[in-house]
Design a protein around this motif. Structure first.
Motif, PDB file in Angstrom:
ATOM      1  N   GLN A  39       0.822  -1.209   0.000  1.00  0.00           N
ATOM      2  CA  GLN A  39       0.000   0.000   0.000  1.00  0.00           C
ATOM      3  C   GLN A  39       0.858   1.261   0.000  1.00  0.00           C
ATOM      4  OE1 GLN A  39      -2.243  -1.087   3.484  1.00  0.00           O
ATOM      5  NE2 GLN A  39      -3.957  -1.860   2.277  1.00  0.00           N
ATOM      6  N   ALA A  40       1.887   1.298   0.839  1.00  0.00           N
ATOM      7  CA  ALA A  40       2.731   2.502   0.949  1.00  0.00           C
ATOM      8  C   ALA A  40       3.477   2.785  -0.351  1.00  0.00           C
ATOM      9  CB  ALA A  40       3.715   2.353   2.105  1.00  0.00           C
ATOM     10  N   LEU A  41       3.966   1.734  -0.995  1.00  0.00           N
ATOM     11  CA  LEU A  41       4.727   1.911  -2.235  1.00  0.00           C
ATOM     12  C   LEU A  41       3.827   1.854  -3.470  1.00  0.00           C
ATOM     13  CD1 LEU A  41       7.922  -0.217  -1.432  1.00  0.00           C
ATOM     14  CD2 LEU A  41       7.513   2.225  -1.042  1.00  0.00           C
ATOM     15  N   ARG A  42       2.554   1.656  -3.224  1.00  0.00           N
ATOM     16  CA  ARG A  42       1.540   1.626  -4.291  1.00  0.00           C
ATOM     17  C   ARG A  42       1.873   0.574  -5.350  1.00  0.00           C
ATOM     18  NH1 ARG A  42       0.442   7.976  -5.129  1.00  0.00           N
ATOM     19  NH2 ARG A  42      -0.693   7.134  -6.885  1.00  0.00           N
ATOM     20  N   LEU A  43       2.316  -0.583  -4.880  1.00  0.00           N
ATOM     21  CA  LEU A  43       2.747  -1.649  -5.789  1.00  0.00           C
ATOM     22  C   LEU A  43       1.584  -2.286  -6.543  1.00  0.00           C
ATOM     23  CD1 LEU A  43       5.389  -3.478  -3.553  1.00  0.00           C
ATOM     24  CD2 LEU A  43       5.763  -1.688  -5.266  1.00  0.00           C
ATOM     25  N   GLY A  44       0.393  -2.234  -5.977  1.00  0.00           N
ATOM     26  CA  GLY A  44      -0.750  -2.887  -6.595  1.00  0.00           C
ATOM     27  C   GLY A  44      -1.499  -2.033  -7.600  1.00  0.00           C
ATOM     28  N   GLU A  45      -1.003  -0.846  -7.842  1.00  0.00           N
ATOM     29  CA  GLU A  45      -1.723   0.060  -8.738  1.00  0.00           C
ATOM     30  C   GLU A  45      -1.628  -0.320 -10.209  1.00  0.00           C
ATOM     31  OE1 GLU A  45      -1.100   4.172  -7.942  1.00  0.00           O
ATOM     32  OE2 GLU A  45      -1.857   3.971  -5.896  1.00  0.00           O
ATOM     33  N   ASN A  46      -0.978  -1.420 -10.504  1.00  0.00           N
ATOM     34  CA  ASN A  46      -0.894  -1.873 -11.886  1.00  0.00           C
ATOM     35  C   ASN A  46      -2.157  -2.605 -12.350  1.00  0.00           C
ATOM     36  OD1 ASN A  46      -0.468  -4.125 -10.260  1.00  0.00           O
ATOM     37  ND2 ASN A  46       1.088  -4.999 -11.595  1.00  0.00           N
ATOM     38  N   LEU A  47      -3.092  -2.848 -11.447  1.00  0.00           N
ATOM     39  CA  LEU A  47      -4.320  -3.564 -11.823  1.00  0.00           C
ATOM     40  C   LEU A  47      -5.079  -2.814 -12.913  1.00  0.00           C
ATOM     41  CD1 LEU A  47      -6.378  -5.832 -11.561  1.00  0.00           C
ATOM     42  CD2 LEU A  47      -7.323  -4.649  -9.551  1.00  0.00           C
ATOM     43  N   ALA A  48      -5.236  -1.524 -12.774  1.00  0.00           N
ATOM     44  CA  ALA A  48      -5.975  -0.747 -13.786  1.00  0.00           C
ATOM     45  C   ALA A  48      -5.253  -0.777 -15.130  1.00  0.00           C
ATOM     46  CB  ALA A  48      -6.164   0.691 -13.309  1.00  0.00           C
ATOM     47  N   GLY A  49      -3.958  -0.586 -15.105  1.00  0.00           N
ATOM     48  CA  GLY A  49      -3.184  -0.593 -16.349  1.00  0.00           C
ATOM     49  C   GLY A  49      -3.194  -1.943 -17.040  1.00  0.00           C
ATOM     50  N   MET A  50      -3.073  -2.997 -16.258  1.00  0.00           N
ATOM     51  CA  MET A  50      -3.109  -4.335 -16.845  1.00  0.00           C
ATOM     52  C   MET A  50      -4.481  -4.616 -17.447  1.00  0.00           C
ATOM     53  SD  MET A  50      -0.933  -6.545 -14.075  1.00  0.00           S
ATOM     54  CE  MET A  50      -1.093  -8.062 -14.970  1.00  0.00           C
ATOM     55  N   THR A  51      -5.514  -4.229 -16.726  1.00  0.00           N
ATOM     56  CA  THR A  51      -6.877  -4.432 -17.235  1.00  0.00           C
ATOM     57  C   THR A  51      -7.053  -3.675 -18.546  1.00  0.00           C
ATOM     58  OG1 THR A  51      -7.701  -4.691 -14.978  1.00  0.00           O
ATOM     59  CG2 THR A  51      -9.329  -4.197 -16.683  1.00  0.00           C
ATOM     60  N   TYR A  52      -6.578  -2.461 -18.593  1.00  0.00           N
ATOM     61  CA  TYR A  52      -6.679  -1.634 -19.799  1.00  0.00           C
ATOM     62  C   TYR A  52      -5.961  -2.308 -20.969  1.00  0.00           C
ATOM     63  CZ  TYR A  52      -6.221   2.435 -22.862  1.00  0.00           C
ATOM     64  OH  TYR A  52      -6.263   3.288 -23.944  1.00  0.00           O
ATOM     65  N   ARG A  53      -4.712  -2.710 -20.749  1.00  0.00           N
ATOM     66  CA  ARG A  53      -3.922  -3.322 -21.827  1.00  0.00           C
ATOM     67  C   ARG A  53      -4.556  -4.615 -22.342  1.00  0.00           C
ATOM     68  NH1 ARG A  53      -0.006  -1.626 -18.491  1.00  0.00           N
ATOM     69  NH2 ARG A  53       0.543  -3.667 -17.688  1.00  0.00           N
ATOM     70  N   PHE A  54      -5.018  -5.461 -21.433  1.00  0.00           N
ATOM     71  CA  PHE A  54      -5.625  -6.717 -21.867  1.00  0.00           C
ATOM     72  C   PHE A  54      -6.966  -6.484 -22.549  1.00  0.00           C
ATOM     73  CE2 PHE A  54      -2.760  -8.811 -18.690  1.00  0.00           C
ATOM     74  CZ  PHE A  54      -2.077  -9.600 -19.601  1.00  0.00           C
ATOM     75  N   ALA A  55      -7.734  -5.550 -22.047  1.00  0.00           N
ATOM     76  CA  ALA A  55      -9.043  -5.266 -22.643  1.00  0.00           C
ATOM     77  C   ALA A  55      -8.894  -4.787 -24.083  1.00  0.00           C
ATOM     78  CB  ALA A  55      -9.791  -4.225 -21.810  1.00  0.00           C
ATOM     79  N   LYS A  56      -7.892  -3.951 -24.333  1.00  0.00           N
ATOM     80  CA  LYS A  56      -7.702  -3.363 -25.661  1.00  0.00           C
ATOM     81  C   LYS A  56      -7.433  -4.405 -26.746  1.00  0.00           C
ATOM     82  CE  LYS A  56      -6.681   0.708 -26.452  1.00  0.00           C
ATOM     83  NZ  LYS A  56      -7.330   1.915 -26.924  1.00  0.00           N
ATOM     84  N   ILE A  57      -6.944  -5.576 -26.383  1.00  0.00           N
ATOM     85  CA  ILE A  57      -6.612  -6.583 -27.396  1.00  0.00           C
ATOM     86  C   ILE A  57      -7.686  -7.657 -27.540  1.00  0.00           C
ATOM     87  CG2 ILE A  57      -4.131  -6.182 -27.225  1.00  0.00           C
ATOM     88  CD1 ILE A  57      -3.939  -8.753 -25.509  1.00  0.00           C
ATOM     89  N   THR A  58      -8.820  -7.480 -26.851  1.00  0.00           N
ATOM     90  CA  THR A  58      -9.873  -8.485 -26.955  1.00  0.00           C
ATOM     91  C   THR A  58     -10.756  -8.226 -28.175  1.00  0.00           C
ATOM     92  OG1 THR A  58     -11.453  -7.253 -25.599  1.00  0.00           O
ATOM     93  CG2 THR A  58      -9.975  -8.806 -24.446  1.00  0.00           C
ATOM     94  N   THR A  59     -11.378  -9.279 -28.635  1.00  0.00           N
ATOM     95  CA  THR A  59     -12.331  -9.186 -29.738  1.00  0.00           C
ATOM     96  C   THR A  59     -13.508  -8.315 -29.335  1.00  0.00           C
ATOM     97  OG1 THR A  59     -11.661 -11.405 -30.427  1.00  0.00           O
ATOM     98  CG2 THR A  59     -13.737 -10.569 -31.323  1.00  0.00           C
ATOM     99  N   THR A  60     -13.944  -8.438 -28.110  1.00  0.00           N
ATOM    100  CA  THR A  60     -15.075  -7.634 -27.618  1.00  0.00           C
ATOM    101  C   THR A  60     -14.759  -6.155 -27.740  1.00  0.00           C
ATOM    102  OG1 THR A  60     -15.713  -9.369 -26.058  1.00  0.00           O
ATOM    103  CG2 THR A  60     -16.549  -7.147 -25.627  1.00  0.00           C
ATOM    104  N   TYR A  61     -13.613  -5.747 -27.255  1.00  0.00           N
ATOM    105  CA  TYR A  61     -13.262  -4.335 -27.307  1.00  0.00           C
ATOM    106  C   TYR A  61     -13.095  -3.863 -28.749  1.00  0.00           C
ATOM    107  CZ  TYR A  61     -11.139   0.161 -26.703  1.00  0.00           C
ATOM    108  OH  TYR A  61     -10.903   1.506 -26.777  1.00  0.00           O
ATOM    109  N   ARG A  62     -12.466  -4.666 -29.550  1.00  0.00           N
ATOM    110  CA  ARG A  62     -12.267  -4.278 -30.957  1.00  0.00           C
ATOM    111  C   ARG A  62     -13.607  -4.082 -31.671  1.00  0.00           C
ATOM    112  NH1 ARG A  62      -7.151  -8.109 -32.395  1.00  0.00           N
ATOM    113  NH2 ARG A  62      -5.619  -6.892 -31.238  1.00  0.00           N
ATOM    114  N   GLY A  63     -14.588  -4.913 -31.332  1.00  0.00           N
ATOM    115  CA  GLY A  63     -15.922  -4.747 -31.911  1.00  0.00           C
ATOM    116  C   GLY A  63     -16.564  -3.448 -31.466  1.00  0.00           C
TER     117      GLY A  63
END
Length: 163
Positions: A39-63
């Motif tokens: 929490q102090a080093l904000r190490l878990g804040e990559n969840l949003a970025g990872m979700t964004y990157r993976f979502a962008k390459i899905t067929t659903t998002y491309r549609g």
């Protein structure tokens, strides 16, 4: 003779139980300190970025992108991530803390939090990132898939014309 054997067996069981208890308490403290570090080093804040990157390459998002255009689809994706990620951030951080907990001591976690790069354990922390990351990946892939599914469902539903 029989009582002596039973007594020795009971003593061994008691000692083993005590050692398991002490180890679990120490591990619990280490996990608690690891969570504070995450929490102090904000190490878990990559969840949003990872979700964004993976979502962008899905067929659903491309549609959706083909239907709404790049800008509208991206705005919708970001809005859905902003809704879904906070619901799962605590679990993501706990998983990350569990990945780190066996790798360092409570004192080492505290030192890294308070002294950051000046900590005598900073190099140890850096050297263990790949191990923590591998454990995190294995334990949190289902959670990432859950978040991704929620986001994409929201994006898809909101991209459909209203009846």
């Amino acid at each position: 003779m029989r009582n002596h054997t039973q007594l020795a067996s009971s003593a061994r069981f008691g000692i083993a139980s005590f050692l398991i208890f002490v180890t679990s308490v120490a591990f619990g403290q280490s996990e608690e300190r690891a969570l504070k570090m995450v929490q102090a080093l904000r190490l878990g804040e990559n969840l949003a970025g990872m979700t964004y990157r993976f979502a962008k390459i899905t067929t659903t998002y491309r549609g959706v992108e083909a239907t709404l255009g790049k800008q509208k689809a991206d705005e919708l994706l970001r809005a859905e991530i902003a809704v879904a990620v906070p619901k799962h951030q605590g679990e993501w951080n706990r998983n990350l803390a569990q990945a780190w907990a066996p790798l360092m001591t409570s004192e080492e976690f505290d030192s890294v939090v308070s002294e950051k790069q000046k900590s005598p354990y900073a190099s140890k922390f850096v050297s263990l990132q790949d191990r923590a990351g591998a454990t995190m990946k294995a334990s949190s892939e289902p959670l990432l898939k859950t978040v991704l599914a929620e986001v994409l469902t929201g994006v898809f539903e909101k991209s459909m014309p209203k009846k």
